[in-house]
Design a protein around this motif. Structure first.
Motif: not given
Length: 496
Positions: A334, A336, A387-390, A432, A454-458
């Motif tokens: 991901t 960060t 998940p966030r950052g994916s 998102n 991904a900006e956040k957990n989706i």
């Protein structure tokens, strides 16, 4: 569906908004994922068989799809248990009996009473009020349930008195022990098919936990003794106003989840990307699916240098590629950091194709789906948790140097004729996803790859969007909207 059912926190049917439910352990996510996979399997089975095969009485595609899931080990809550089921909420609606098995709320495909053995006694875990027996609903909280056995509607054998055994004995024991029984109610629905033919079908709603208060025997229409069980709903659970809900359900509805195409990538992606339309009969505009951008004829992909890492670039303190993006990548694949221009290992590097500094080169890793929205045309969502950052996907198209952007000495990506799933991702002021420019096959910062992360957990089935006004490239980069060439807002761009 009536708003009273919406208050029950669930509408598992497609495109229904779920109320926010605490899911710290991801249990609801796993249940939803199992349902999505089951429905995908069922759709494929129905499309595989022709209409003649489908009409055969002996073929049950719903059960066959569930058995396929069981063989793969993709069912959830497979052990019988008393009380509530993790990940299933009061008011959840299921399309058929097999879906009850998939989520583990009722494991039997046909029998209405499920039971388990505990401390030497069999106890009822759940019952399904499917309408095959003469059950009676006196009020929203009171159910008179007929015992099993001796019903010529179910068993073609000669009707006979019911015996106090199996499910009937289990309900009696549950009354004596005071254990809770899950109740699932069948509801008749009506829909209008693609040929405007009205047809009915039955869905199942989880009504919550009940206790068995009493039981007795009666002589029914066939002159045989039938056990009757009086069940009362436990207080404090979400309430369904069944009268209003059933009035709504009697009105015809348009069929949902019409699959337009099983895989819009036509096998070019690792995971198929299906297209669904629950709004109208429209199909996506025609285009040629491409996994990689198409460079102009005059452009030559060249890159100077590369790393010599053999045992993992992120683990190396001297990797020149990682040093250029320090703090951007994590060990779980991901992003960060906040750098807008990312340098990945590329064709001139000696590291393996599985290097973690090739995050955007591993292809699409999530089950994406193109779907018809109510107001923005086509959109994209994921059927699984992200998940966030994916990494989501690259925005693919033809690289052009257009007259309208020559003053910026820039290029545009035209996805009108050639593109990928990224062309369907829509704009949002509260996105998102975010865009990053990535270089891996050349060093020309004017023509980076545009990657979406991904900006956040989706959560599953949430539309994926990004902000066209965001800046891509280095500090002198341009906004995505500036390069849209007058494309209307709120519509997935064809040109960036």
């Amino acid at each position: 569906m009536d708003k009273t059912l919406e208050k029950r926190k669930v509408g598992v049917l497609p495109n229904r908004k779920r109320s926010r439910v605490d899911d710290k352990d991801g249990v609801i996510h796993h249940v939803k994922e199992a349902l999505d996979e089951y429905r995908e399997t069922l759709t494929k089975l129905l499309q595989k068989h022709d209409s003649e095969s489908y009409q055969q009485v002996c073929w049950r595609p719903d059960i066959e799809a569930a058995m396929c899931q069981r063989k793969k080990g993709n069912l959830v809550n497979t052990r019988k248990q008393l009380g509530p089921i993790p990940g299933v909420n009061v008011g959840d609606e299921f399309r058929n009996r097999a879906e009850l098995t998939v989520v583990g709320i009722h494991h039997k495909f046909l029998h209405g009473i499920e039971y388990m053995k505990k401390d030497g006694k069999i106890l009822a875990t759940s019952i399904v009020n499917s309408g095959r027996y003469a059950n009676h609903v006196a009020s929203p909280d009171i159910l008179t349930y007929s015992g099993e056995g001796g019903n010529p509607r179910v068993d073609p054998k000669k009707p006979k008195d019911q015996r106090l055994e199996r499910g009937n004995l289990a309900l009696k024991n549950s009354m004596e022990e005071g254990t809770h029984v899950r109740v699932i109610r069948g509801i008749n629905r009506f829909e209008v098919g693609t040929r405007a033919k009205k047809s009915s079908f039955r869905t199942y709603v989880y009504d919550g936990l009940y206790i068995v208060e009493s039981f007795w025997q009666e002589r029914e229409e066939f002159g045989k003794l039938v056990f009757k069980f009086l069940l009362k709903r436990i207080s404090g659970q979400p309430i369904i106003t069944w009268g209003k809900a059933l009035d709504k359900l009697k009105k015809p509805m348009v069929s949902k989840d019409i699959v337009c195409k099983n895989d819009i990538s036509e096998g070019k992606e690792k995971m198929p990307i299906r297209v669904v339309n629950a709004i109208d009969r429209a199909t996506p505009p025609a285009f040629i699916y491409k996994r990689n951008v198409i460079y102009p004829d005059f452009f030559k992909e060249t890159r100077k240098g590369g790393c010599n890492c053999l045992h993992g670039c992120l683990e190396s303190k001297s990797c020149p590629c990682v040093m250029r993006i320090a703090g951007v990548l994590s060990y779980n694949n991901t992003i960060t950091g906040t750098k807008s221009l990312i340098y990945e290992c590329g064709t001139t590097c000696k590291c393996s194709s599985s290097c973690k500094n090739r995050i955007s080169q591993h292809g699409i890793q999530f089950k994406l789906e193109v779907f018809r929205t109510k107001s923005k045309g086509w959109g994209v969502r994921s059927r699984t948790y992200i998940p966030r950052g994916s990494f989501i996907c690259e925005y693919v198209g033809e690289i052009l140097q257009d007259k309208q952007v020559k003053q910026r000495k820039g290029f545009v990506i035209d996805a009108t004729q050639h593109g990928n799933v990224g062309r369907f991702v829509s704009h949002s002021c509260s996105p998102n996803l975010f865009a990053r420019s990535v270089l891996h096959d050349h060093d020309d910062a004017r023509i980076p790859h545009m990657m979406l992360f991904a900006e956040k957990n989706i959560p599953p089935n949430q539309e994926l969007t990004y902000d066209y006004n965001s800046i891509v490239g280095d500090s002198n980069g341009t906004t995505i909207r500036q390069a849209l060439l007058d494309k209307p807002s709120g519509v997935a761009p064809n040109i960036i």
